[in-house]
Design a protein around this motif. Sequence first.
Motif, PDB file in Angstrom:
ATOM      1  N   PRO A  41      12.886 -23.248   0.313  1.00  0.00           N
ATOM      2  CA  PRO A  41      13.024 -22.933   1.732  1.00  0.00           C
ATOM      3  C   PRO A  41      14.287 -23.546   2.323  1.00  0.00           C
ATOM      4  CG  PRO A  41      11.502 -24.755   1.469  1.00  0.00           C
ATOM      5  CD  PRO A  41      11.874 -24.296   0.071  1.00  0.00           C
ATOM      6  N   SER A  42      14.834 -22.901   3.328  1.00  0.00           N
ATOM      7  CA  SER A  42      15.913 -23.510   4.102  1.00  0.00           C
ATOM      8  C   SER A  42      15.305 -24.646   4.925  1.00  0.00           C
ATOM      9  CB  SER A  42      16.536 -22.471   5.028  1.00  0.00           C
ATOM     10  OG  SER A  42      15.579 -22.044   5.987  1.00  0.00           O
ATOM     11  N   PRO A  43      16.116 -25.538   5.491  1.00  0.00           N
ATOM     12  CA  PRO A  43      15.546 -26.630   6.290  1.00  0.00           C
ATOM     13  C   PRO A  43      14.648 -26.152   7.422  1.00  0.00           C
ATOM     14  CG  PRO A  43      17.819 -27.118   5.781  1.00  0.00           C
ATOM     15  CD  PRO A  43      17.572 -25.719   5.295  1.00  0.00           C
ATOM     16  N   ALA A  46      11.400 -24.876   5.991  1.00  0.00           N
ATOM     17  CA  ALA A  46      10.624 -26.046   5.548  1.00  0.00           C
ATOM     18  C   ALA A  46       9.923 -26.703   6.720  1.00  0.00           C
ATOM     19  CB  ALA A  46      11.539 -27.044   4.840  1.00  0.00           C
ATOM     20  N   TYR A  47      10.637 -26.861   7.819  1.00  0.00           N
ATOM     21  CA  TYR A  47      10.041 -27.461   9.017  1.00  0.00           C
ATOM     22  C   TYR A  47       8.864 -26.625   9.517  1.00  0.00           C
ATOM     23  CZ  TYR A  47      12.790 -31.488  10.528  1.00  0.00           C
ATOM     24  OH  TYR A  47      13.318 -32.745  10.658  1.00  0.00           O
ATOM     25  N   ASN A  48       9.049 -25.314   9.573  1.00  0.00           N
ATOM     26  CA  ASN A  48       8.004 -24.456  10.119  1.00  0.00           C
ATOM     27  C   ASN A  48       6.759 -24.430   9.235  1.00  0.00           C
ATOM     28  OD1 ASN A  48       9.509 -23.762  12.384  1.00  0.00           O
ATOM     29  ND2 ASN A  48      10.482 -22.028  11.357  1.00  0.00           N
ATOM     30  N   PRO A  57       8.094 -32.299   5.933  1.00  0.00           N
ATOM     31  CA  PRO A  57       8.871 -31.269   5.231  1.00  0.00           C
ATOM     32  C   PRO A  57       9.806 -31.816   4.171  1.00  0.00           C
ATOM     33  CG  PRO A  57       9.664 -31.579   7.475  1.00  0.00           C
ATOM     34  CD  PRO A  57       8.369 -32.313   7.375  1.00  0.00           C
ATOM     35  N   MET A  58      10.090 -33.125   4.199  1.00  0.00           N
ATOM     36  CA  MET A  58      10.955 -33.701   3.167  1.00  0.00           C
ATOM     37  C   MET A  58      10.326 -33.565   1.789  1.00  0.00           C
ATOM     38  SD  MET A  58      13.879 -34.967   2.791  1.00  0.00           S
ATOM     39  CE  MET A  58      14.855 -35.816   1.560  1.00  0.00           C
ATOM     40  N   LYS A  59       9.030 -33.302   1.737  1.00  0.00           N
ATOM     41  CA  LYS A  59       8.349 -33.143   0.465  1.00  0.00           C
ATOM     42  C   LYS A  59       8.975 -32.015  -0.358  1.00  0.00           C
ATOM     43  CE  LYS A  59       3.602 -33.609  -1.223  1.00  0.00           C
ATOM     44  NZ  LYS A  59       3.685 -35.020  -1.586  1.00  0.00           N
ATOM     45  N   GLU A  93      23.699 -33.203  -1.679  1.00  0.00           N
ATOM     46  CA  GLU A  93      23.315 -31.802  -1.494  1.00  0.00           C
ATOM     47  C   GLU A  93      23.453 -31.415  -0.023  1.00  0.00           C
ATOM     48  OE1 GLU A  93      22.594 -29.788  -3.889  1.00  0.00           O
ATOM     49  OE2 GLU A  93      22.582 -31.303  -5.487  1.00  0.00           O
ATOM     50  N   LYS A  94      24.241 -30.357   0.259  1.00  0.00           N
ATOM     51  CA  LYS A  94      24.501 -29.984   1.650  1.00  0.00           C
ATOM     52  C   LYS A  94      23.248 -29.495   2.363  1.00  0.00           C
ATOM     53  CE  LYS A  94      27.378 -29.912   5.003  1.00  0.00           C
ATOM     54  NZ  LYS A  94      28.625 -29.142   5.126  1.00  0.00           N
ATOM     55  N   GLU A  95      22.355 -28.796   1.655  1.00  0.00           N
ATOM     56  CA  GLU A  95      21.135 -28.330   2.305  1.00  0.00           C
ATOM     57  C   GLU A  95      20.262 -29.516   2.727  1.00  0.00           C
ATOM     58  OE1 GLU A  95      19.723 -25.331   3.442  1.00  0.00           O
ATOM     59  OE2 GLU A  95      21.864 -24.956   3.335  1.00  0.00           O
TER      60      GLU A  95
END
Length: 263
Positions: A41-43, A46-48, A57-59, A93-95
């Motif tokens: 997922p994008s950040p 992931a949050y949503n 979401p860091m998981k 990692e940029k993401e």
Amino acid sequence: MKREWLIHKRKSRKITQEKVAKLAFIDRGYYSQIETGKRNPSPEVAYNIAKALDFDPMKFFQVQQLDHEQQPYTISNRFKNLKNGKAIYLYQEKEIYYYNLLTFIIKGIEKGSYCYVVDYYEEIEIIQDKLLAILPEEDIKRYVHFVDKSYMVRLSLQEAVDHFKELLSQYSEQDLIRIWSPKDVTETFANEEKDLVNIGEGLLGKQILYVSALDSSVISASEHINMMRHFHYIMTDLELVESPLYDPNNKTVLPSLFIQENI
């Protein structure tokens, strides 16, 4: 690799894939591929998803699946609890960089902190789009402010200091401020950031949490050690810890950390 922990989270709440996908503003097929590990997922996604299933979401970005509630040095826990100090973030990692920036802002807003992001216009647009996918627009307008780095790097040190002092002068000593300022190897006044932050801290009763981010690939071992002496905290993509070498009496300006030969 299949994300068994995510499947367990969803099933334990008796929620269908379709329902989670709807709450995360994605289609069911995309969500299914996230569960099976075929896509990341994008950040903002992931949050949503994390918000829908109530987990950190860091998981999604951990190399090893850790129990975040028992990990005091994880990024989200640190950003949730810290009010002031200076951290150097050496990212890979940029993401994950974007994720950590979003976490920095969101945890700040939860504490009622005003957040400043100093970056170039192209990056600011990316960050704004990611924030709009997660936060109400009124919260972004109230708490999040962007400073154009292309303007800042043309200033002398004193001009940059005066500009930043003017930006921060509207706040009281009780207000919490967060500043996120990525660096690159071409900046001319980057080495003077200590002076900027110290002046801000003096102005606001040391209620500033400041993160300076830099691509770890441009840093040598000796420069890394110098940073550990200068910053309260050292941050990587996955954790933020107190620097064992930090010296509060160090009054010297940082050496040239950002301009190296043969980069």
